[in-house]
Design a protein around this motif. Structure first.
Motif, PDB file in Angstrom:
ATOM      1  N   ILE A  72       0.928  -1.052  -0.037  1.00  0.00           N
ATOM      2  CA  ILE A  72      -0.059  -0.271   0.093  1.00  0.00           C
ATOM      3  C   ILE A  72       0.887   1.241  -0.022  1.00  0.00           C
ATOM      4  CG2 ILE A  72      -1.671   1.381   1.400  1.00  0.00           C
ATOM      5  CD1 ILE A  72      -2.582  -1.276   2.660  1.00  0.00           C
ATOM      6  N   HIS A  73       0.302   2.055  -0.771  1.00  0.00           N
ATOM      7  CA  HIS A  73       1.536   3.280  -0.982  1.00  0.00           C
ATOM      8  C   HIS A  73       0.477   4.377  -1.028  1.00  0.00           C
ATOM      9  CE1 HIS A  73       4.406   6.306  -2.416  1.00  0.00           C
ATOM     10  NE2 HIS A  73       3.479   6.955  -3.217  1.00  0.00           N
ATOM     11  N   ARG A  74       0.869   5.417  -0.208  1.00  0.00           N
ATOM     12  CA  ARG A  74       0.014   6.623   0.045  1.00  0.00           C
ATOM     13  C   ARG A  74       0.844   7.940   0.540  1.00  0.00           C
ATOM     14  NH1 ARG A  74      -5.804   8.074   3.280  1.00  0.00           N
ATOM     15  NH2 ARG A  74      -5.580  10.287   3.339  1.00  0.00           N
ATOM     16  N   TYR A  75       0.745   8.978  -0.234  1.00  0.00           N
ATOM     17  CA  TYR A  75       1.713   9.911   0.351  1.00  0.00           C
ATOM     18  C   TYR A  75       1.150  10.541   1.816  1.00  0.00           C
ATOM     19  CZ  TYR A  75       3.906  10.034  -4.070  1.00  0.00           C
ATOM     20  OH  TYR A  75       4.751   9.776  -5.195  1.00  0.00           O
ATOM     21  N   LEU A  76       2.091  10.721   2.614  1.00  0.00           N
ATOM     22  CA  LEU A  76       1.566  11.349   4.065  1.00  0.00           C
ATOM     23  C   LEU A  76       1.014  10.159   4.662  1.00  0.00           C
ATOM     24  CD1 LEU A  76       0.657  14.958   2.946  1.00  0.00           C
ATOM     25  CD2 LEU A  76       2.855  14.038   3.959  1.00  0.00           C
ATOM     26  N   GLU A  80     -12.212  -3.203   0.154  1.00  0.00           N
ATOM     27  CA  GLU A  80     -12.499  -2.394   1.339  1.00  0.00           C
ATOM     28  C   GLU A  80     -11.351  -1.779   1.817  1.00  0.00           C
ATOM     29  OE1 GLU A  80     -15.061  -4.078   4.398  1.00  0.00           O
ATOM     30  OE2 GLU A  80     -15.994  -5.563   3.051  1.00  0.00           O
ATOM     31  N   ILE A  81     -10.062  -2.142   1.727  1.00  0.00           N
ATOM     32  CA  ILE A  81      -9.106  -1.161   2.124  1.00  0.00           C
ATOM     33  C   ILE A  81      -8.863  -0.009   1.316  1.00  0.00           C
ATOM     34  CG2 ILE A  81      -6.446  -1.136   2.124  1.00  0.00           C
ATOM     35  CD1 ILE A  81      -6.355  -4.143   3.372  1.00  0.00           C
ATOM     36  N   THR A  82      -9.165  -0.141  -0.027  1.00  0.00           N
ATOM     37  CA  THR A  82      -9.095   0.899  -0.965  1.00  0.00           C
ATOM     38  C   THR A  82     -10.225   2.023  -0.631  1.00  0.00           C
ATOM     39  OG1 THR A  82      -8.480  -0.568  -2.851  1.00  0.00           O
ATOM     40  CG2 THR A  82      -9.622   1.734  -3.305  1.00  0.00           C
ATOM     41  N   THR A  83     -11.359   1.821  -0.095  1.00  0.00           N
ATOM     42  CA  THR A  83     -12.411   2.254   0.229  1.00  0.00           C
ATOM     43  C   THR A  83     -12.130   3.188   1.554  1.00  0.00           C
ATOM     44  OG1 THR A  83     -14.181   1.101  -0.743  1.00  0.00           O
ATOM     45  CG2 THR A  83     -14.819   2.472   1.058  1.00  0.00           C
ATOM     46  N   ALA A  84     -11.439   2.383   2.440  1.00  0.00           N
ATOM     47  CA  ALA A  84     -10.972   2.838   3.995  1.00  0.00           C
ATOM     48  C   ALA A  84      -9.818   3.818   4.026  1.00  0.00           C
ATOM     49  CB  ALA A  84     -10.868   1.747   4.808  1.00  0.00           C
ATOM     50  N   VAL A  85      -8.901   3.629   3.066  1.00  0.00           N
ATOM     51  CA  VAL A  85      -7.573   4.577   3.230  1.00  0.00           C
ATOM     52  C   VAL A  85      -7.290   5.287   1.823  1.00  0.00           C
ATOM     53  CG1 VAL A  85      -6.591   3.225   4.785  1.00  0.00           C
ATOM     54  CG2 VAL A  85      -6.047   2.500   2.539  1.00  0.00           C
ATOM     55  N   ALA A  86      -8.126   5.046   0.754  1.00  0.00           N
ATOM     56  CA  ALA A  86      -7.846   5.682  -0.447  1.00  0.00           C
ATOM     57  C   ALA A  86      -6.410   5.712  -0.716  1.00  0.00           C
ATOM     58  CB  ALA A  86      -8.469   6.947  -0.554  1.00  0.00           C
TER      59      ALA A  86
END
Length: 454
Positions: free
Chosen positions: A315-319, A371-377
């Motif tokens: 999972i990659h997401r800035y900040l 569901e993880i995509t929905t939860a943390v975008a």
């Protein structure tokens, strides 16, 4: 008093059972004998536990099980015949018993499977107690219920209720008598059979060693020691004379199948040493697993284990590190689908979650992705499906500042670039994730370091 456990390969035939009984009778302190179901007699053979799994499936499907039942019974009848017991009588008794198991009502299919799989140990314990009595040994079969063992949790991944230890402490061991206990299972509070994890006879032995106050837990199998690496990868690897509880836990987790990793916990709690020994060479010292203060290592690295069958969710997401509760949201999704993870290394914008593939299905993976995509975008989410874990274990990892650098250099020499690198907080293990096709080469490259002495 000692608790002594025999694995399935040590009880697969009449001659192997005879060796086990001789080992018990050679030491009067061996008063508690924990037995597994008969294992493979030769390459390509089928374990009795696997036959019982087939029997459970056939029973649930309403199929004719006559041939399968006879295939199971002949294993015990042959062992009985070896000791000139009435094999036919043994077979008839066990046939009736299996019929009773098949006709019992269970809360669900999981309990049905647990009940069937436990019968390999149940029948073996009863048979071995009969054999020992015929040999004029003072022995009797004692069930987990008689010992006061009660389990909680799921029927195929049960755990001992802590109150069981109080009842075990009150169980009277009679001087001069050996009790034969079936491993792998116990009963829940409703009286239903529930199993420990696969390899659960190790767990039963450790529980009894702690609960009955043993001075030593001897675990007999078909190897003379735990080795510093898998003999299928490294020819003639170094035997490990002694290792610590926590080293064994790490190595067992990563693929050392000689001893169940969960079985270490009762031994740690009871401060009981575990001696891994060979049924075919009982005088060999084997490997002693002991508290850290009792172990004096001569090598920088105690052992190297490798295990495939892992998947990574990246999972990659800035900040990512800035948002409070981000990890909790992910864990809540995992909990919803009853999925446990093995490790979760990460950075400020990245998180990798390592799963054993056995915990996942295609359906569950799709649900987690959604569901993880929905939860943390996340900005990016992907699965890395073919990961192997190489675990480098040793108390020396915390003592030599150059050792991790040398480990990574060794991998570089064979052009292996780790996917994941993670060191435990205790600093006795280094987890290296590599492509499944590179696991054996990684072990081979690192083994030379394990040969170096302090």
């Amino acid at each position: 008093m000692k608790v002594i456990k025999f694995g399935g390969s040590s009880l697969a035939t009449g001659s192997e059972v005879e060796k086990a009984i001789n080992i018990v009778r050679a030491d009067p302190a061996r008063q508690v004998m924990v037995v597994s179901a008969p294992g493979k007699r030769f390459s390509g053979d089928v374990k009795v536990t696997d036959l019982l799994s087939e029997l459970a499936t056939a029973t649930q499907a309403g199929q004719d099980t006559t041939t399968l039942v006879e295939q199971i019974l002949v294993r015990y009848m042959t062992i009985a015949d070896h000791f000139e017991l009435d094999g036919q009588r043994v077979g008839d008794h066990f046939r009736n018993h299996l019929q009773t198991i098949a006709e019992t009502d269970y809360p669900n299919s999981e309990f049905l499977f647990a009940a069937f799989l436990a019968q390999g140990e149940w029948m073996n314990a009863h048979l071995i107690a009969q054999i020992m009595a015929k040999l004029h040994l003072n022995a009797r079969c004692v069930s987990p219920a008689d010992l006061g063992m009660v389990v909680v949790g799921s029927p195929r991944q049960a755990q001992l209720a802590p109150s069981s230890y109080d009842r075990l402490a009150d169980f009277p061991l009679i001087p001069g008598e050996t009790i034969v206990v079936p491993g792998f299972f116990a009963f829940d509070q409703q009286g239903h059979i529930a199993m420990f994890a696969r390899g659960g006879s190790d767990i039963t032995g450790a529980i009894l060693a702690r609960g009955l106050g043993a001075t030593l837990y001897e675990n007999f199998t078909d190897v003379s020691a735990i080795y510093a690496a898998d003999p299928h990868i490294i020819a003639h690897p170094r035997p490990i004379n002694t290792l610590t509880y926590r080293e064994m836990r790490e190595l067992a987790y990563a693929g050392f199948s000689v001893f169940n990793d969960e079985a270490i916990i009762p031994a740690i709690q009871g401060n009981i040493r575990i001696n891994i020994k060979n049924t075919n060479d009982p005088e060999a010292p084997g490997t002693m697993i002991a508290p850290t203060k009792e172990v004096n290592h001569h090598h920088l690295i105690t052992g190297i284990a490798a295990s495939d069958g892992y998947t990574v969710l990246y999972i990659h997401r800035y900040l990512l590190n800035r948002e409070v509760g981000m990890t909790m949201k992910i864990l809540q999704v995992l909990a919803k689908y009853h999925v446990s993870y093995d490790q979760m290394p990460g950075g400020i914008d990245d998180l990798s979650i390592i799963f054993a593939k056995k915990h996942l299905t295609t359906t569950i993976e799709a649900a987690l992705t959604r569901e993880i995509t929905t939860a943390v975008a996340p900005d990016r989410l992907k699965w890395l499906p073919d990961l192997a874990i190489v675990e480098v274990v040793g108390e020396g990892l915390s003592h030599r500042t150059d050792l991790i650098a040398r480990i990574l250099t060794q991998l570089a020499t064979v052009e292996i670039a780790p996917v994941i690198i993670s060191q435990g907080a205790a600093r006795i293990n280094l987890t290296i994730g590599v492509d499944t096709t590179q696991a054996a080469a990684a072990v081979q490259a690192l083994y030379a370091l394990s040969e170096e002495e302090k």
